[in-house]
Design an enzyme around this catalytic site. Structure first.
Site, PDB file in Angstrom:
ATOM      1  N   GLN A  38      49.037  51.353  16.098  1.00  0.00           N
ATOM      2  CA  GLN A  38      49.898  51.173  17.281  1.00  0.00           C
ATOM      3  C   GLN A  38      49.086  50.700  18.482  1.00  0.00           C
ATOM      4  O   GLN A  38      49.573  49.899  19.287  1.00  0.00           O
ATOM      5  CB  GLN A  38      50.679  52.459  17.560  1.00  0.00           C
ATOM      6  CG  GLN A  38      51.674  52.706  16.407  1.00  0.00           C
ATOM      7  CD  GLN A  38      52.581  53.891  16.586  1.00  0.00           C
ATOM      8  OE1 GLN A  38      52.468  54.637  17.553  1.00  0.00           O
ATOM      9  NE2 GLN A  38      53.493  54.076  15.657  1.00  0.00           N
ATOM     10  N   ASP A  91      54.034  72.492  27.782  1.00  0.00           N
ATOM     11  CA  ASP A  91      53.306  73.739  28.031  1.00  0.00           C
ATOM     12  C   ASP A  91      53.471  74.160  29.491  1.00  0.00           C
ATOM     13  O   ASP A  91      53.669  75.340  29.796  1.00  0.00           O
ATOM     14  CB  ASP A  91      51.823  73.543  27.687  1.00  0.00           C
ATOM     15  CG  ASP A  91      51.663  72.970  26.291  1.00  0.00           C
ATOM     16  OD1 ASP A  91      52.038  73.651  25.333  1.00  0.00           O
ATOM     17  OD2 ASP A  91      51.192  71.819  26.165  1.00  0.00           O
ATOM     18  N   HIS A 149      46.445  70.010  24.047  1.00  0.00           N
ATOM     19  CA  HIS A 149      47.769  70.531  23.675  1.00  0.00           C
ATOM     20  C   HIS A 149      47.617  71.208  22.308  1.00  0.00           C
ATOM     21  O   HIS A 149      47.939  70.641  21.270  1.00  0.00           O
ATOM     22  CB  HIS A 149      48.804  69.407  23.608  1.00  0.00           C
ATOM     23  CG  HIS A 149      50.089  69.880  22.992  1.00  0.00           C
ATOM     24  ND1 HIS A 149      50.917  70.792  23.606  1.00  0.00           N
ATOM     25  CD2 HIS A 149      50.674  69.602  21.809  1.00  0.00           C
ATOM     26  CE1 HIS A 149      51.946  71.045  22.820  1.00  0.00           C
ATOM     27  NE2 HIS A 149      51.820  70.340  21.718  1.00  0.00           N
TER      28      HIS A 149
HETATM   29  P1  NAD Z   1      60.173  64.521  13.108  1.00  0.00           P
HETATM   30  O1  NAD Z   1      59.466  64.766  11.815  1.00  0.00           O
HETATM   31  O2  NAD Z   1      61.576  64.987  13.279  1.00  0.00           O
HETATM   32  O3  NAD Z   1      60.149  62.962  13.433  1.00  0.00           O
HETATM   33  C1  NAD Z   1      58.989  62.183  13.320  1.00  0.00           C
HETATM   34  C2  NAD Z   1      59.431  60.777  13.037  1.00  0.00           C
HETATM   35  O4  NAD Z   1      58.267  59.949  13.110  1.00  0.00           O
HETATM   36  C3  NAD Z   1      60.050  60.582  11.637  1.00  0.00           C
HETATM   37  O5  NAD Z   1      61.299  59.914  11.744  1.00  0.00           O
HETATM   38  C4  NAD Z   1      59.006  59.734  10.923  1.00  0.00           C
HETATM   39  O6  NAD Z   1      59.572  58.870   9.956  1.00  0.00           O
HETATM   40  C5  NAD Z   1      58.402  58.971  12.106  1.00  0.00           C
HETATM   41  N1  NAD Z   1      57.126  58.336  11.812  1.00  0.00           N
HETATM   42  C6  NAD Z   1      56.143  58.736  10.968  1.00  0.00           C
HETATM   43  N2  NAD Z   1      55.167  57.813  10.921  1.00  0.00           N
HETATM   44  C7  NAD Z   1      55.532  56.814  11.767  1.00  0.00           C
HETATM   45  C8  NAD Z   1      54.939  55.585  12.143  1.00  0.00           C
HETATM   46  N3  NAD Z   1      53.778  55.197  11.621  1.00  0.00           N
HETATM   47  N4  NAD Z   1      55.586  54.811  13.017  1.00  0.00           N
HETATM   48  C9  NAD Z   1      56.773  55.176  13.543  1.00  0.00           C
HETATM   49  N5  NAD Z   1      57.396  56.327  13.211  1.00  0.00           N
HETATM   50  C10 NAD Z   1      56.780  57.137  12.341  1.00  0.00           C
HETATM   51  O7  NAD Z   1      59.210  65.140  14.221  1.00  0.00           O
HETATM   52  P2  NAD Z   1      59.537  65.543  15.721  1.00  0.00           P
HETATM   53  O8  NAD Z   1      60.017  66.956  15.740  1.00  0.00           O
HETATM   54  O9  NAD Z   1      60.350  64.492  16.386  1.00  0.00           O
HETATM   55  O10 NAD Z   1      58.045  65.592  16.319  1.00  0.00           O
HETATM   56  C11 NAD Z   1      57.272  64.423  16.440  1.00  0.00           C
HETATM   57  C12 NAD Z   1      55.837  64.758  16.820  1.00  0.00           C
HETATM   58  O11 NAD Z   1      55.784  65.378  18.084  1.00  0.00           O
HETATM   59  C13 NAD Z   1      55.118  65.708  15.855  1.00  0.00           C
HETATM   60  O12 NAD Z   1      53.784  65.232  15.685  1.00  0.00           O
HETATM   61  C14 NAD Z   1      55.080  67.010  16.632  1.00  0.00           C
HETATM   62  O13 NAD Z   1      53.995  67.822  16.226  1.00  0.00           O
HETATM   63  C15 NAD Z   1      54.901  66.490  18.026  1.00  0.00           C
HETATM   64  N6  NAD Z   1      55.235  67.418  19.115  1.00  0.00           N
HETATM   65  C16 NAD Z   1      54.448  67.364  20.234  1.00  0.00           C
HETATM   66  C17 NAD Z   1      54.722  68.202  21.302  1.00  0.00           C
HETATM   67  C18 NAD Z   1      53.875  68.176  22.555  1.00  0.00           C
HETATM   68  O14 NAD Z   1      54.111  69.024  23.419  1.00  0.00           O
HETATM   69  N7  NAD Z   1      52.912  67.277  22.736  1.00  0.00           N
HETATM   70  C19 NAD Z   1      55.810  69.082  21.223  1.00  0.00           C
HETATM   71  C20 NAD Z   1      56.595  69.098  20.092  1.00  0.00           C
HETATM   72  C21 NAD Z   1      56.305  68.249  19.034  1.00  0.00           C
END
Ligand code: NAD
Length: 333
Positions: free
Chosen positions: A112, A159, A187
């Site tokens: 990306q 957070d 994080h």
């Molecule tokens: P999810 O599994 O519901 O959705 C993730 C999506 O990403 C899926 O549709 C998947 O197909 C897609 N994906 C995977 N590889 C990809 C790629 N190469 N290009 C484009 N899309 C791709 O997950 P979610 O609940 O939406 O969470 C997403 C991310 O956010 C996770 O890594 C989670 O740990 C993170 N998260 C971060 C925080 C934060 O505070 N920073 C908080 C919550 C979740």
């Protein structure tokens, strides 16, 4: 009305995107008079689900939404974009080592970064949500060298919001009455939620959170642990990770960056060595935002207790960085 801004959301078929896309499309992030064109990126097997999301966005009949571009091709997704929410990432599967998860995600954020380098506006603002968010943001920026490092940030706003809400509930005041809660570092469970500079308005009077709570031991121990482990508590209860609150935090982060912040906010940004934090890691600091730029708040006292906490989370980020860069080199991704 101005020209539409192009905004990409990756992981568009996932649960965070499901809440976030609506917030962006109805004007919560870029303003009530700013039209948007949404680019939705996910992987090829998820394109059917993405089509369903496109239908729902259309059915919301949102006046500011001027176009939707669903795609599985990063070059299409990042073409001419002004802002990016990098949400999509590989989730940790049962039995998966932390290292394997890091390797999978480094690959995604490298690709990306390269697509951003080839296609995006040089002014693009990138918010990485997908975990490990801080290190993913660093990797992404390394593969987009013509774009300033300052344009890549990682999300610790969830957070901050968790910590702010927790203090507000304890004091029985509104979240709007609590300010200057800081998240330092990664994080992850090494983050340092810090209320030493925070204040609250209680019964019409502004006081320090420490004075209002009257229990510094609690603020240094149980409170810190509670915020560090809040994500795991949500997963245990919901059997899914935080999504609505993560989307709200992503919206808050980008809104403050784009439109200016009213107060201090916490953002994972490239370290310049402030507060003795090593350079070249994406570290969460208190910042203020104006003119679409963030500035680290300077001059805060770091006592021995805080120094210890900052050093632990910085050490983890250095380890993550070394592992991530080793993966990039090993696999010639
Ligand atoms: P999810 O599994 O519901 O959705 C993730 C999506 O990403 C899926 O549709 C998947 O197909 C897609 N994906 C995977 N590889 C990809 C790629 N190469 N290009 C484009 N899309 C791709 O997950 P979610 O609940 O939406 O969470 C997403 C991310 O956010 C996770 O890594 C989670 O740990 C993170 N998260 C971060 C925080 C934060 O505070 N920073 C908080 C919550 C979740």
């Amino acid at each position: 009305m101005s020209e539409p801004v192009r905004v990409v959301v990756t992981g568009a078929a996932g649960q965070i995107a499901y809440s976030l896309l609506y917030m962006v499309a109805k004007g919560d992030v870029f303003g009530p008079n700013q039209p948007v064109i949404l680019h939705l990126l996910d992987i090829p097997p998820m394109m059917g689900v993405v089509q369903g999301v496109v239908m729902e966005l259309s059915d919301c009949a949102l006046p500011l939404l001027r176009g939707v571009v669903p795609t599985a091709d990063p070059d299409v997704a990042f073409k001419d974009v002004d802002a990016a929410f990098l949400v999509g990432a590989m989730p940790r599967k049962e039995g998966m080592e932390r290292k394997d998860l890091l390797a999978a995600n480094v690959g995604i954020f490298k690709v990306q970064g390269q697509a951003i380098e080839r296609n995006a506006k040089r002014t693009i603002k990138v918010l990485v949500v997908g975990n490990p968010a801080n290190t993913n943001a660093l990797v992404c920026s390394k593969y987009a060298p013509s774009i300033p490092k300052e344009n890549f940030t990682a999300m610790t706003r969830l957070d901050q919001n968790r910590a702010t809400a927790h203090i507000a509930e304890r004091l029985n005041v509104s979240c709007a009455d609590v300010s200057k809660v800081i998240i330092w570092g990664n994080h992850s469970s090494t983050q340092f939620p810090d209320v030493r500079h925070a204040s609250a308005t209680v019964n019409g009077a502004k006081v320090s959170v420490s004075e209002a709570i009257k229990d510094d031991e609690y603020l240094k121990t149980q409170f810190v642990e509670k915020i560090q482990k809040r994500g795991a508590a949500v997963i245990a209860a919901r059997k899914l990770s935080s999504a609505m609150s993560a989307a709200k935090a992503a919206s808050d982060h980008m809104k403050d960056w784009w439109q200016g912040s009213a107060n201090w906010v916490s953002m994972g940004v490239i370290s310049d060595g402030s507060y003795g934090v090593p350079a070249d890691v994406v570290f969460s600091f208190p910042v203020t935002c104006s003119d679409k730029k963030w500035t680290i708040v300077q001059g805060l006292e770091i006592d021995e207790y805080a120094r210890g906490k900052l050093d632990i989370t910085a050490k983890e980020l250095i380890e993550e960085r070394e592992e991530a860069l080793a993966v990039c080199q090993d696999s010639n991704l």
